[in-house]
Scaffold this motif. Structure first.
Motif, PDB file in Angstrom:
ATOM      1  N   ALA A  25       0.833  -1.209   0.000  1.00 35.93           N
ATOM      2  CA  ALA A  25       0.000   0.000   0.000  1.00 35.93           C
ATOM      3  C   ALA A  25       0.869   1.261   0.000  1.00 35.93           C
ATOM      4  O   ALA A  25       0.538   2.245  -0.682  1.00 35.93           O
ATOM      5  CB  ALA A  25      -0.927  -0.007   1.209  1.00 35.93           C
ATOM      6  N   MET A  26       1.971   1.233   0.740  1.00 32.54           N
ATOM      7  CA  MET A  26       2.870   2.386   0.758  1.00 32.54           C
ATOM      8  C   MET A  26       3.519   2.605  -0.606  1.00 32.54           C
ATOM      9  O   MET A  26       3.652   3.748  -1.059  1.00 32.54           O
ATOM     10  CB  MET A  26       3.934   2.207   1.839  1.00 32.54           C
ATOM     11  CG  MET A  26       3.402   2.370   3.239  1.00 32.54           C
ATOM     12  SD  MET A  26       4.587   1.980   4.548  1.00 32.54           S
ATOM     13  CE  MET A  26       6.010   2.920   4.097  1.00 32.54           C
ATOM     14  N   ALA A  27       3.919   1.529  -1.269  1.00 29.48           N
ATOM     15  CA  ALA A  27       4.514   1.647  -2.605  1.00 29.48           C
ATOM     16  C   ALA A  27       3.494   2.196  -3.598  1.00 29.48           C
ATOM     17  O   ALA A  27       3.817   3.062  -4.413  1.00 29.48           O
ATOM     18  CB  ALA A  27       5.044   0.294  -3.070  1.00 29.48           C
ATOM     19  N   LEU A  28       2.267   1.705  -3.524  1.00 27.51           N
ATOM     20  CA  LEU A  28       1.215   2.179  -4.411  1.00 27.51           C
ATOM     21  C   LEU A  28       0.883   3.648  -4.144  1.00 27.51           C
ATOM     22  O   LEU A  28       0.749   4.448  -5.080  1.00 27.51           O
ATOM     23  CB  LEU A  28      -0.026   1.308  -4.251  1.00 27.51           C
ATOM     24  CG  LEU A  28      -1.154   1.546  -5.238  1.00 27.51           C
ATOM     25  CD1 LEU A  28      -0.695   1.221  -6.651  1.00 27.51           C
ATOM     26  CD2 LEU A  28      -2.342   0.688  -4.864  1.00 27.51           C
ATOM     27  N   ALA A  29       0.766   4.022  -2.879  1.00 30.61           N
ATOM     28  CA  ALA A  29       0.472   5.407  -2.518  1.00 30.61           C
ATOM     29  C   ALA A  29       1.601   6.344  -2.956  1.00 30.61           C
ATOM     30  O   ALA A  29       1.348   7.450  -3.458  1.00 30.61           O
ATOM     31  CB  ALA A  29       0.240   5.527  -1.018  1.00 30.61           C
ATOM     32  N   ALA A  31       3.638   5.833  -5.471  1.00 31.00           N
ATOM     33  CA  ALA A  31       3.584   5.923  -6.932  1.00 31.00           C
ATOM     34  C   ALA A  31       2.518   6.930  -7.367  1.00 31.00           C
ATOM     35  O   ALA A  31       2.748   7.735  -8.278  1.00 31.00           O
ATOM     36  CB  ALA A  31       3.314   4.554  -7.539  1.00 31.00           C
ATOM     37  N   VAL A  32       1.359   6.897  -6.728  1.00 33.04           N
ATOM     38  CA  VAL A  32       0.290   7.853  -7.054  1.00 33.04           C
ATOM     39  C   VAL A  32       0.725   9.277  -6.706  1.00 33.04           C
ATOM     40  O   VAL A  32       0.534  10.208  -7.496  1.00 33.04           O
ATOM     41  CB  VAL A  32      -1.012   7.470  -6.329  1.00 33.04           C
ATOM     42  CG1 VAL A  32      -2.054   8.562  -6.456  1.00 33.04           C
ATOM     43  CG2 VAL A  32      -1.551   6.154  -6.868  1.00 33.04           C
ATOM     44  N   PHE A  33       1.329   9.460  -5.532  1.00 32.12           N
ATOM     45  CA  PHE A  33       1.814  10.776  -5.129  1.00 32.12           C
ATOM     46  C   PHE A  33       2.852  11.300  -6.116  1.00 32.12           C
ATOM     47  O   PHE A  33       2.823  12.475  -6.503  1.00 32.12           O
ATOM     48  CB  PHE A  33       2.421  10.712  -3.720  1.00 32.12           C
ATOM     49  CG  PHE A  33       3.143  11.958  -3.325  1.00 32.12           C
ATOM     50  CD1 PHE A  33       2.437  13.086  -2.949  1.00 32.12           C
ATOM     51  CD2 PHE A  33       4.526  12.008  -3.342  1.00 32.12           C
ATOM     52  CE1 PHE A  33       3.109  14.246  -2.587  1.00 32.12           C
ATOM     53  CE2 PHE A  33       5.196  13.153  -2.994  1.00 32.12           C
ATOM     54  CZ  PHE A  33       4.482  14.282  -2.615  1.00 32.12           C
ATOM     55  N   THR A  34       3.768  10.443  -6.531  1.00 33.24           N
ATOM     56  CA  THR A  34       4.807  10.834  -7.478  1.00 33.24           C
ATOM     57  C   THR A  34       4.198  11.239  -8.816  1.00 33.24           C
ATOM     58  O   THR A  34       4.602  12.237  -9.414  1.00 33.24           O
ATOM     59  CB  THR A  34       5.812   9.685  -7.677  1.00 33.24           C
ATOM     60  OG1 THR A  34       6.355   9.321  -6.415  1.00 33.24           O
ATOM     61  CG2 THR A  34       6.934  10.084  -8.593  1.00 33.24           C
ATOM     62  N   PHE A  35       3.215  10.469  -9.279  1.00 33.01           N
ATOM     63  CA  PHE A  35       2.563  10.801 -10.542  1.00 33.01           C
ATOM     64  C   PHE A  35       1.885  12.165 -10.469  1.00 33.01           C
ATOM     65  O   PHE A  35       2.021  12.987 -11.383  1.00 33.01           O
ATOM     66  CB  PHE A  35       1.541   9.725 -10.918  1.00 33.01           C
ATOM     67  CG  PHE A  35       0.842  10.016 -12.214  1.00 33.01           C
ATOM     68  CD1 PHE A  35       1.451   9.693 -13.417  1.00 33.01           C
ATOM     69  CD2 PHE A  35      -0.399  10.626 -12.229  1.00 33.01           C
ATOM     70  CE1 PHE A  35       0.824   9.973 -14.619  1.00 33.01           C
ATOM     71  CE2 PHE A  35      -1.035  10.912 -13.422  1.00 33.01           C
ATOM     72  CZ  PHE A  35      -0.422  10.582 -14.628  1.00 33.01           C
ATOM     73  N   ILE A  36       1.167  12.426  -9.396  1.00 31.15           N
ATOM     74  CA  ILE A  36       0.465  13.706  -9.243  1.00 31.15           C
ATOM     75  C   ILE A  36       1.469  14.852  -9.171  1.00 31.15           C
ATOM     76  O   ILE A  36       1.276  15.910  -9.788  1.00 31.15           O
ATOM     77  CB  ILE A  36      -0.457  13.678  -8.011  1.00 31.15           C
ATOM     78  CG1 ILE A  36      -1.605  12.698  -8.259  1.00 31.15           C
ATOM     79  CG2 ILE A  36      -0.983  15.057  -7.675  1.00 31.15           C
ATOM     80  CD1 ILE A  36      -2.436  12.395  -7.037  1.00 31.15           C
ATOM     81  N   ASP A  37       2.555  14.663  -8.441  1.00 33.71           N
ATOM     82  CA  ASP A  37       3.571  15.701  -8.321  1.00 33.71           C
ATOM     83  C   ASP A  37       4.237  15.987  -9.664  1.00 33.71           C
ATOM     84  O   ASP A  37       4.461  17.145 -10.022  1.00 33.71           O
ATOM     85  CB  ASP A  37       4.615  15.292  -7.278  1.00 33.71           C
ATOM     86  CG  ASP A  37       5.605  16.404  -6.990  1.00 33.71           C
ATOM     87  OD1 ASP A  37       5.153  17.534  -6.747  1.00 33.71           O
ATOM     88  OD2 ASP A  37       6.819  16.126  -7.021  1.00 33.71           O
ATOM     89  N   ILE A  38       4.570  14.960 -10.410  1.00 31.85           N
ATOM     90  CA  ILE A  38       5.182  15.143 -11.729  1.00 31.85           C
ATOM     91  C   ILE A  38       4.197  15.806 -12.682  1.00 31.85           C
ATOM     92  O   ILE A  38       4.559  16.676 -13.469  1.00 31.85           O
ATOM     93  CB  ILE A  38       5.686  13.789 -12.279  1.00 31.85           C
ATOM     94  CG1 ILE A  38       6.900  13.316 -11.484  1.00 31.85           C
ATOM     95  CG2 ILE A  38       6.043  13.899 -13.757  1.00 31.85           C
ATOM     96  CD1 ILE A  38       7.336  11.912 -11.802  1.00 31.85           C
TER      97      ILE A  38
END
Length: 81
Positions: A25-29, A31-38
């Motif tokens: 769940a931490m890895a998935l979260a 990844a989502v945070f990184t995508f939104i930031d990028i």
């Protein structure tokens, strides 16, 4: 001490314990945070995807390393006797 957080199914590691699910769940979260930031700093779709793929590979590598060292190893046939 045996750590049985993950089990291997083909080339994918699946969580089998609470700690494994938390790491997943931490890895998935992340990844989502990184995508939104990028995506906030990108000017086009291709710019977003090009920058995200590298980060996704790093997240997958870290997840795979953790899973590899904490996986539930199958018992060999000779040890079952």
């Amino acid at each position: 001490m045996k750590l049985n957080w993950f089990t291997r199914k083909g080339i994918i590691y699946l969580p089998v314990s609470i700690i494994g699910w938390v790491i997943f769940a931490m890895a998935l979260a992340y990844a989502v945070f990184t995508f939104i930031d990028i995506d906030k700093h990108s000017h086009s779709v291709s710019d977003t995807l090009i920058n995200f793929v590298f980060n996704l590979l790093l997240i997958g590598l870290v997840y795979t390393l953790i899973a590899y060292f904490t996986e539930k190893k199958p018992v060999p046939e000779t040890a079952k006797k």
